[in-house]
Design a protein around this motif. Structure first.
Motif, mmCIF file in Angstrom:
data_model
loop_
_atom_site.group_PDB
_atom_site.id
_atom_site.type_symbol
_atom_site.label_atom_id
_atom_site.label_comp_id
_atom_site.label_asym_id
_atom_site.label_seq_id
_atom_site.Cartn_x
_atom_site.Cartn_y
_atom_site.Cartn_z
ATOM 1 N N PRO A 25 36.744 -29.104 -56.264
ATOM 2 C CA PRO A 25 35.594 -29.572 -55.672
ATOM 3 C C PRO A 25 35.710 -29.145 -54.009
ATOM 4 O O PRO A 25 34.412 -28.994 -53.386
ATOM 5 N N LYS A 26 36.915 -28.990 -53.479
ATOM 6 C CA LYS A 26 37.125 -28.402 -51.929
ATOM 7 C C LYS A 26 37.068 -27.114 -51.721
ATOM 8 O O LYS A 26 37.125 -26.716 -50.602
ATOM 9 N N ALA A 27 37.221 -26.498 -52.803
ATOM 10 C CA ALA A 27 37.689 -24.978 -52.710
ATOM 11 C C ALA A 27 36.365 -24.076 -52.192
ATOM 12 O O ALA A 27 35.324 -24.258 -52.722
ATOM 13 N N PRO A 28 36.464 -23.137 -51.266
ATOM 14 C CA PRO A 28 35.406 -22.361 -51.198
ATOM 15 C C PRO A 28 35.214 -21.221 -52.490
ATOM 16 O O PRO A 28 36.063 -21.097 -53.192
ATOM 17 N N LYS A 29 34.036 -20.677 -52.234
ATOM 18 C CA LYS A 29 33.597 -19.814 -53.505
ATOM 19 C C LYS A 29 34.383 -18.549 -53.877
ATOM 20 O O LYS A 29 34.744 -18.330 -54.737
ATOM 21 N N SER A 30 34.996 -17.963 -52.816
ATOM 22 C CA SER A 30 35.959 -16.942 -52.876
ATOM 23 C C SER A 30 37.052 -17.351 -53.648
ATOM 24 O O SER A 30 37.470 -16.387 -54.518
ATOM 25 N N GLU A 31 37.687 -18.451 -53.316
ATOM 26 C CA GLU A 31 38.886 -18.877 -54.394
ATOM 27 C C GLU A 31 38.305 -19.109 -55.811
ATOM 28 O O GLU A 31 38.851 -18.935 -56.786
ATOM 29 N N ARG A 32 37.236 -19.991 -56.071
ATOM 30 C CA ARG A 32 36.551 -20.282 -57.324
ATOM 31 C C ARG A 32 36.499 -19.189 -58.119
ATOM 32 O O ARG A 32 36.740 -18.993 -59.177
ATOM 33 N N LEU A 33 35.937 -17.937 -57.485
ATOM 34 C CA LEU A 33 35.736 -16.559 -58.250
ATOM 35 C C LEU A 33 36.996 -16.140 -58.614
ATOM 36 O O LEU A 33 37.288 -15.444 -59.751
ATOM 37 N N GLU A 34 38.136 -16.134 -57.679
ATOM 38 C CA GLU A 34 39.398 -15.703 -58.162
ATOM 39 C C GLU A 34 39.938 -16.408 -59.461
ATOM 40 O O GLU A 34 40.621 -15.830 -60.330
ATOM 41 N N TRP A 35 39.740 -17.748 -59.327
ATOM 42 C CA TRP A 35 40.297 -18.659 -60.521
ATOM 43 C C TRP A 35 39.414 -18.268 -61.800
ATOM 44 O O TRP A 35 40.116 -18.294 -62.970
ATOM 45 N N LEU A 36 38.222 -18.148 -61.675
ATOM 46 C CA LEU A 36 37.440 -17.719 -62.936
ATOM 47 C C LEU A 36 37.908 -16.354 -63.513
ATOM 48 O O LEU A 36 38.156 -16.321 -64.784
ATOM 49 N N THR A 37 38.380 -15.318 -62.669
ATOM 50 C CA THR A 37 38.896 -14.215 -63.221
ATOM 51 C C THR A 37 40.062 -14.691 -64.014
ATOM 52 O O THR A 37 40.472 -13.796 -64.947
ATOM 53 N N GLU A 38 41.217 -15.346 -63.514
ATOM 54 C CA GLU A 38 42.334 -15.785 -64.006
ATOM 55 C C GLU A 38 41.883 -16.660 -65.307
ATOM 56 O O GLU A 38 42.769 -16.071 -66.527
ATOM 57 N N LEU A 39 41.076 -17.556 -65.416
ATOM 58 C CA LEU A 39 40.763 -18.131 -66.546
ATOM 59 C C LEU A 39 40.133 -17.199 -67.567
ATOM 60 O O LEU A 39 40.070 -17.645 -68.757
ATOM 61 N N GLY A 40 39.682 -16.189 -67.402
ATOM 62 C CA GLY A 40 39.049 -15.252 -68.398
ATOM 63 C C GLY A 40 40.123 -14.237 -69.160
ATOM 64 O O GLY A 40 39.587 -13.702 -70.167
ATOM 65 N N LEU A 41 41.213 -14.624 -68.671
ATOM 66 C CA LEU A 41 42.164 -13.682 -69.365
ATOM 67 C C LEU A 41 42.711 -14.265 -70.809
ATOM 68 O O LEU A 41 43.012 -13.377 -71.663
ATOM 69 N N GLU A 42 42.710 -15.644 -70.879
ATOM 70 C CA GLU A 42 43.175 -16.292 -72.155
ATOM 71 C C GLU A 42 42.354 -17.507 -72.587
ATOM 72 O O GLU A 42 41.963 -18.350 -71.561
ATOM 73 N N SER A 43 42.196 -17.693 -73.883
ATOM 74 C CA SER A 43 41.407 -18.738 -74.274
ATOM 75 C C SER A 43 42.287 -19.957 -74.587
ATOM 76 O O SER A 43 43.341 -19.783 -75.158
ATOM 77 N N GLU A 44 41.702 -21.155 -74.330
ATOM 78 C CA GLU A 44 42.401 -22.448 -74.768
ATOM 79 C C GLU A 44 41.318 -23.614 -74.616
ATOM 80 O O GLU A 44 40.404 -23.221 -73.825
#
Length: 687
Positions: free
Chosen positions: A37-56
């Motif tokens: 909720p408080k993270a800037p978009k730059s960090e959010r996009l970085e996290w999305l790249t990370e979450l795209g690596l593996e499914s759960e």
């Protein structure tokens, strides 16, 4: 039983590892959701790249929720991209269900844009149905079909090209068919709205088997009057002409030149004089030589330089007569280009030979030596052999480079040991690559950068006969690396030079924040350093993103840190004027790197853009053998690129381009600048 037990143990351990991985992923997701909720978009996009690596399951649910509810549509699209990256069919079905529930066209576009990532398993018919509508998501669905490809995907794409209600989807569909080499795209071109839409789609065919056929359809539009509005030029058409690679494409324009409408004369004649590679209209070229303005004379000379073979008969005689006063000109630029034109056209004689000999021996002006060597190489003149071999040891890099080209053109085995000595002295960098590429082309063997093996080979084969040549030029040649070595990079471009100039756009648009951050591990630390050293930059940060200019400063600092400490560099900042860092180039030591970053961060960002003027100055100076330019490419045109090319004719500086394009035509023009100058084009903010 003895064999079964180890197998069961492996299965058990594998299951435990999978459970542990799933738990770690869930824990990581908890951290991300808490900070989101408080993270800037730059960090959010970085996290999305990370979450795209593996499914759960919980990860997939979170990503799907973002696609549905995230306020920023760009971030929603990246969440959908991460979800599709897992390659689970269920996720694709969920995105389609979500598409039907969403109201905003941008969110619907996010739902379908990346579904082509499933390939043959993509929901092709559903994507086609979306692309047929006039909804704002139609173009995204067409892009997904292009990504999917395959027989069925192209069938659906053809339907979109024929009957979609969305003009954007139609031209994308036609372009997609051409990209995949599907002839149905040729039929689709004729049904597009006009020359710019057709040119947009035809760009997808450049370099492929359908390039000439696509061009022929575009030329049908060029034979009709083109009216895009007062002062508006057909830049997609112009940039298409500049990018054509096939001889047949050049021939098609050359043969159609008298039938093309006058409304596109500016693009046609710029292309004929500056790009046409299939023949010379001697009457037109000589007409330009008879003008009084140097720029117009140079156009004629530049066309003659591309003559595919020596002229004959009356054409040769008239050309020799027209070139005579130019070969004797007091202007080095006119005389140098006249030398190259005479060499290509087959003009010889006292004026040509006298200028050639005098310039080869000129110790004061390296551009004269280079021009003479390039003319001798173009004309394959054996009488210049000894001068060329001697000039392989010239202190000026572009003279030595031109001498290498002469050895390549005349296939001189006696040049090989001298080229090897040059490579040994250089150790790395552009001249090293060119010298080693020459050795591989001359000998027919390739030991890459292994100098010891090359030395052994020359000892065993002192009287080798040159192999059949494969290279037309040494510019842009890359030696095969025999050992892994971390290379310096600038926006992902590997730097092969030890003598570079960074040319950075500092126009007012460079104050805009980036939309994607560079993917280098140390970027966060460099970003934090910039904000610490220049606190006022914090006011310019948006959604966590630095302004473009300050990201460029981080990239330059990282590139310099990765380069050899003995390398030389310079920095030029340009808007409508150019400003250089200091009055001379510097060695890449620690102090110079620190000073460079401080200078960059204290520079003012303002004004418009004149990329042509900046590149012309740097090319004419020829101090660096490679320019790394960062710009949005606006404004450029066929004529402006030609001015860069003629400024670079004798120094032949390589130009690598990082694009901040806003519109397709500027990116296409920048691609032309890179291609014509042995460079590459990359996107600064790829999506």
């Amino acid at each position: 039983m003895g064999r079964i037990f180890p197998l069961l143990l492996c299965l058990l351990l594998g299951t435990q590892a999978a459970v542990a991985d799933a738990k770690a992923l869930k824990d990581r997701l908890k951290d991300i959701k808490k900070a989101w909720p408080k993270a800037p978009k730059s960090e959010r996009l970085e996290w999305l790249t990370e979450l795209g690596l593996e499914s759960e399951r919980t990860v997939d649910d979170f990503l799907l929720e973002l696609v549905e509810k995230e306020a920023d549509f760009d971030t929603a699209g990246e969440a959908a991209k991460a979800l599709v990256a897992h390659k689970l069919a269920k996720d694709g079905k969920d995105l389609l269900k979500l598409y039907n529930r969403c109201k905003e066209p941008q969110r619907r576009a996010a739902c379908v844009r990346w579904l082509g990532g499933y390939g043959a398993e993509a929901p092709l018919r559903e994507l086609k149905d979306v692309a047929l509508t006039d909804d704002g998501s139609a173009a995204a669905a067409a892009l997904a079909l292009i990504d999917a490809g395959g027989t069925e995907g192209l069938k659906q794409l053809d339907t979109v090209a024929q009957i979609s209600k969305s003009a954007d989807a139609r031209r994308l569909a036609v372009g997609g068919l051409l990209k995949h080499g599907d002839r149905r795209g040729i039929d689709g071109l004729s049904k597009l709205a006009g020359i710019e839409d057709a040119s947009f789609a035809a760009h997808f065919a450049v370099g492929g088997a359908l390039e000439t056929d696509a061009l022929s359809e575009v030329l049908k539009f060029a034979k009709k009057r083109v009216n895009l509005g007062v002062g508006v030029r057909p830049h997609l058409f112009g940039s298409l002409l500049s990018r054509l690679t096939r001889k047949e494409s050049h021939q098609a324009i050359f043969e159609a030149r008298d039938t093309i409408d006058k409304s596109v004369d500016m693009e046609l004649f710029s292309w004929l004089f500056s790009y046409c590679a299939c023949g010379v209209d001697v009457k037109l070229a000589l007409g330009a030589l008879g003008r009084s303005e140097p720029d117009e004379i140079l156009l004629g000379l530049r066309w003659l330089q591309r003559a595919p073979k020596a002229l004959e008969g009356d054409e040769l005689a008239r050309t020799a007569e027209a070139l005579l006063p130019l070969l004797n000109s007091d202007s080095d630029k006119l005389a140098g280009h006249a030398l190259l034109a005479a060499a290509a056209a087959g003009v010889r004689g006292e004026a040509f030979q006298g200028r050639l000999s005098a310039w080869l021996a000129d110790k004061e002006r390296p551009q004269r030596r280079s021009a003479a060597l390039l003319a001798a190489a173009k004309g394959k003149l054996p009488e210049c052999k000894q001068a060329a071999l001697d000039l392989l040891a010239d202190d000026c890099w572009y003279v030595a480079s031109a001498a290498l080209e002469y050895v390549l053109a005349l296939r001189l085995p006696e040049g090989a040991p001298l080229a090897f000595a040059l490579a040994r002295r250089q150790g790395d960098g552009r001249l090293f690559h060119e010298a080693m590429a020459l050795l591989a082309d001359l000998t027919g063997v390739d030991f890459g950068d292994d100098l010891a093996k090359w030395e052994q080979w020359f000892s065993a084969n002192p009287n080798f006969k040159p192999a059949e040549g494969k290279l037309a030029t040494l510019r842009g040649a890359k030696v095969t690396r025999t050992a892994k070595k971390t290379r310096a990079r600038f926006y992902g471009l590997e730097i092969d030079s030890e003598n570079v100039e960074f040319a950075i756009d500092r126009s007012i648009s460079m104050i805009d924040p980036v939309t994607r951050e560079p993917r280098r591990p140390d970027f966060k630390a460099r970003k934090a350093d910039v904000l610490k050293r220049r606190a006022e930059v914090n006011r310019l940060v948006r959604d966590g993103f630095l302004p473009r200019f300050h990201v460029a400063a981080c990239e330059i600092a990282a590139a310099l840190d990765g380069m050899n400490e003995k390398a030389k560099f310079g920095i030029t900042l340009f808007n409508t004027e150019s400003v250089m860092m200091g009055d001379k180039r510097v060695v890449n030591d620690l102090e110079s790197r620190r000073n460079a970053l401080s200078w960059l961060l204290s520079s003012e960002i303002k004004g418009g853009t004149d990329i042509k003027a900046a590149l012309c100055v740097l090319c004419e100076r020829g101090e660096a053998d490679t320019i790394l330019v960062l710009t949005d490419g606006d404004p450029l045109s066929l004529a402006l690129i030609e001015q860069v090319q003629r400024s670079n004719a004798f120094t032949r500086v390589n130009i690598e381009v990082v694009s901040l394009h806003a519109k397709e035509q500027w990116r296409h023009y920048l691609d032309t600048v890179a291609r014509l100058n042995a460079g590459r084009l990359v996107e600064a903010e790829p999506k």
